[in-house]
Design a protein around this motif. Structure first.
Motif, PDB file in Angstrom:
ATOM      1  N   VAL A 263       0.848  -1.194   0.000  1.00  0.00           N
ATOM      2  CA  VAL A 263       0.000   0.000   0.000  1.00  0.00           C
ATOM      3  C   VAL A 263       0.885   1.245   0.000  1.00  0.00           C
ATOM      4  N   ASP A 264       0.514   2.242  -0.806  1.00  0.00           N
ATOM      5  CA  ASP A 264       1.340   3.449  -0.884  1.00  0.00           C
ATOM      6  C   ASP A 264       1.098   4.336   0.326  1.00  0.00           C
ATOM      7  N   VAL A 265       2.108   5.138   0.640  1.00  0.00           N
ATOM      8  CA  VAL A 265       2.083   5.966   1.852  1.00  0.00           C
ATOM      9  C   VAL A 265       0.942   6.972   1.821  1.00  0.00           C
ATOM     10  N   TYR A 266       0.646   7.540   0.643  1.00  0.00           N
ATOM     11  CA  TYR A 266      -0.364   8.591   0.579  1.00  0.00           C
ATOM     12  C   TYR A 266      -1.775   8.043   0.808  1.00  0.00           C
ATOM     13  N   SER A 267      -2.053   6.835   0.324  1.00  0.00           N
ATOM     14  CA  SER A 267      -3.351   6.221   0.624  1.00  0.00           C
ATOM     15  C   SER A 267      -3.457   5.913   2.109  1.00  0.00           C
ATOM     16  N   LEU A 268      -2.378   5.367   2.659  1.00  0.00           N
ATOM     17  CA  LEU A 268      -2.371   5.023   4.079  1.00  0.00           C
ATOM     18  C   LEU A 268      -2.532   6.264   4.940  1.00  0.00           C
ATOM     19  N   GLN A 269      -1.968   7.375   4.509  1.00  0.00           N
ATOM     20  CA  GLN A 269      -2.122   8.626   5.254  1.00  0.00           C
ATOM     21  C   GLN A 269      -3.598   9.001   5.388  1.00  0.00           C
ATOM     22  N   GLN A 270      -4.357   8.848   4.298  1.00  0.00           N
ATOM     23  CA  GLN A 270      -5.780   9.176   4.338  1.00  0.00           C
ATOM     24  C   GLN A 270      -6.536   8.222   5.247  1.00  0.00           C
ATOM     25  N   TRP A 271      -6.214   6.941   5.194  1.00  0.00           N
ATOM     26  CA  TRP A 271      -6.934   5.950   6.002  1.00  0.00           C
ATOM     27  C   TRP A 271      -6.649   6.123   7.496  1.00  0.00           C
ATOM     28  N   LEU A 272      -5.405   6.518   7.822  1.00  0.00           N
ATOM     29  CA  LEU A 272      -5.041   6.711   9.227  1.00  0.00           C
ATOM     30  C   LEU A 272      -5.505   8.057   9.767  1.00  0.00           C
ATOM     31  N   GLY A 273      -5.804   8.992   8.877  1.00  0.00           N
ATOM     32  CA  GLY A 273      -6.235  10.311   9.322  1.00  0.00           C
ATOM     33  C   GLY A 273      -5.096  11.190   9.772  1.00  0.00           C
ATOM     34  N   HIS A 274      -3.901  10.998   9.170  1.00  0.00           N
ATOM     35  CA  HIS A 274      -2.753  11.836   9.510  1.00  0.00           C
ATOM     36  C   HIS A 274      -2.828  13.145   8.728  1.00  0.00           C
ATOM     37  N   GLN A 275      -2.531  14.236   9.398  1.00  0.00           N
ATOM     38  CA  GLN A 275      -2.551  15.534   8.732  1.00  0.00           C
ATOM     39  C   GLN A 275      -1.371  15.684   7.783  1.00  0.00           C
ATOM     40  N   HIS A 276      -0.217  15.137   8.165  1.00  0.00           N
ATOM     41  CA  HIS A 276       0.990  15.260   7.348  1.00  0.00           C
ATOM     42  C   HIS A 276       1.484  13.876   6.933  1.00  0.00           C
ATOM     43  N   VAL A 277       1.915  13.764   5.702  1.00  0.00           N
ATOM     44  CA  VAL A 277       2.386  12.470   5.203  1.00  0.00           C
ATOM     45  C   VAL A 277       3.670  12.041   5.903  1.00  0.00           C
ATOM     46  N   GLN A 278       4.415  13.022   6.452  1.00  0.00           N
ATOM     47  CA  GLN A 278       5.641  12.672   7.180  1.00  0.00           C
ATOM     48  C   GLN A 278       5.340  11.803   8.391  1.00  0.00           C
ATOM     49  N   THR A 279       4.167  12.021   9.008  1.00  0.00           N
ATOM     50  CA  THR A 279       3.782  11.191  10.151  1.00  0.00           C
ATOM     51  C   THR A 279       3.604   9.745   9.716  1.00  0.00           C
ATOM     52  N   THR A 280       2.973   9.539   8.580  1.00  0.00           N
ATOM     53  CA  THR A 280       2.765   8.184   8.062  1.00  0.00           C
ATOM     54  C   THR A 280       4.083   7.571   7.606  1.00  0.00           C
ATOM     55  N   ALA A 281       4.951   8.385   7.027  1.00  0.00           N
ATOM     56  CA  ALA A 281       6.204   7.867   6.479  1.00  0.00           C
ATOM     57  C   ALA A 281       7.119   7.289   7.549  1.00  0.00           C
ATOM     58  N   ARG A 282       6.876   7.632   8.816  1.00  0.00           N
ATOM     59  CA  ARG A 282       7.704   7.056   9.884  1.00  0.00           C
ATOM     60  C   ARG A 282       7.553   5.543   9.953  1.00  0.00           C
ATOM     61  N   TYR A 283       6.409   5.036   9.500  1.00  0.00           N
ATOM     62  CA  TYR A 283       6.202   3.588   9.526  1.00  0.00           C
ATOM     63  C   TYR A 283       7.081   2.858   8.516  1.00  0.00           C
ATOM     64  N   LEU A 284       7.599   3.603   7.533  1.00  0.00           N
ATOM     65  CA  LEU A 284       8.479   2.968   6.549  1.00  0.00           C
ATOM     66  C   LEU A 284       9.719   2.389   7.213  1.00  0.00           C
ATOM     67  N   HIS A 285      10.146   2.986   8.329  1.00  0.00           N
ATOM     68  CA  HIS A 285      11.335   2.497   9.029  1.00  0.00           C
ATOM     69  C   HIS A 285      11.064   1.175   9.735  1.00  0.00           C
ATOM     70  N   LEU A 286       9.786   0.806   9.886  1.00  0.00           N
ATOM     71  CA  LEU A 286       9.437  -0.419  10.593  1.00  0.00           C
ATOM     72  C   LEU A 286       9.170  -1.585   9.650  1.00  0.00           C
ATOM     73  N   VAL A 287       9.174  -1.301   8.348  1.00  0.00           N
ATOM     74  CA  VAL A 287       8.889  -2.354   7.368  1.00  0.00           C
ATOM     75  C   VAL A 287      10.023  -3.357   7.338  1.00  0.00           C
ATOM     76  N   ARG A 288       9.688  -4.629   7.307  1.00  0.00           N
ATOM     77  CA  ARG A 288      10.701  -5.688   7.276  1.00  0.00           C
ATOM     78  C   ARG A 288      11.524  -5.597   6.000  1.00  0.00           C
ATOM     79  N   PRO A 289      12.823  -5.862   6.074  1.00  0.00           N
ATOM     80  CA  PRO A 289      13.659  -5.802   4.871  1.00  0.00           C
ATOM     81  C   PRO A 289      13.206  -6.773   3.790  1.00  0.00           C
TER      82      PRO A 289
END
Length: 306
Positions: free
Chosen positions: A251-277
């Protein structure tokens, strides 16, 4: 109610503040007034700063809690009283960003099979499958669950900051909701009280009230303990798992941002650091149906609380 408190309430209502924000800001102002035993409009900026230091150093509140109080103070002095905040400084603390302790899919499956009863199992499954915040799920209404084939979604009407949004509703999540609704006692054709909200989860003592948010936290801790999971966290951990597992599924970060209700995409992008290699190999391309993607585990016996 004092005229000053009414002015602050009116100012927040006029700006469409969420009920929880109004409650938090009023609570902060009441605490400030009680601490100095005088009206807060008579206090200096130094006194407000000393009180914030007292909250953190003496009452051991976290910086996040102190910052929430600071937001209330800034609104009161800057907006309600109209003071120039350049000469009335209300500082915010820098809160270190901590990486949440995520549960693996195996741990999520184990947690969901060790819930204490059916209500807990349904609530925690939906928390993981929708990514809704605890308060949003406690206040979810049946009328906001749209099961039409061309519009399967959940309408979150009062998210954080009073913002609404639409969250995808997958067939496996809809099945959980349908099974839960089938267990509910029939509702009268005409509600006893007009416009009574049709809560998905109701308080046990009064079905006209939504579920209190302390109950799901107890259910989560009981399930974690029963499953032998030692990681720290609460129900909000399932929201972190939702976000991370969907990113691993492609799932792309921008779609996930809308589903989570984050005001800024940077907040959602923090989850990218938790993605398994190895996510690109192991999970990319998987469907959004998180529940059916969980590994099978032996279910624990569930019974409703007495």
């Amino acid at each position: 109610m004092t005229p000053l408190r009414q002015r602050m309430l009116d100012a927040m209502v006029l700006r469409g503040f969420a009920a929880r924000t109004v409650e938090a800001y009023i609570h902060a102002m009441v605490g400030l007034a009680k601490h100095y035993r005088c009206s807060p409009d008579l206090l200096s900026a130094q006194q407000v700063q000393d009180y914030m230091l007292h909250l953190h150093r003496d009452r051991k509140l976290s910086f996040s809690s102190v910052n929430q109080a600071a937001s209330g103070f800034k609104f009161f002095y800057g907006t309600v009283l109209g003071r120039d905040l350049r000469g009335f400084d209300v500082p915010f603390a820098r809160v270190p960003q901590q990486v949440p302790e995520l549960l693996s899919r195996q741990e999520v499956a184990a947690l969901l099979t060790h819930v204490p009863h059916v209500t807990a199992g349904t609530f925690l499954r939906l928390a993981y499958a929708t990514g809704l915040r605890l308060n949003e799920l406690c206040h979810l209404r049946w009328r906001d669950v749209h099961a039409e084939v061309d519009r399967m979604c959940i309408h979150v009407r009062q998210g954080k900051g009073g913002k609404g949004r639409l969250v995808p509703l997958t067939p496996d999540t809809l099945a959980v909701l349908q099974q839960w609704r089938a267990l509910q006692p029939p509702r009268p054709a005409e509600p006893l009280v007009p416009d009574t909200p049709d809560w998905v989860f109701t308080a046990r003592t009064d079905r006209a009230l939504p579920l209190h948010d302390q109950s799901p936290q107890r259910w989560y801790r009981a399930a974690v303990t029963a499953a032998g999971i030692t990681k720290h966290g609460g129900v909000h951990t399932l929201r972190h798992c939702y976000a991370t597992h969907l990113l691993e599924a492609g799932v792309d970060v921008y779609s996930l941002q809308q589903w989570l209700g984050h005001q800024h995409v940077q907040t959602t992008a923090r989850y990218l650091h938790l993605v398994r290699p190895d996510a690109a190999v192991g999970a990319r391309g998987a469907s959004l149906a998180l529940l059916t993607a969980l590994p099978l585990t032996e279910p624990a016996a569930m019974a409703e609380p007495a």
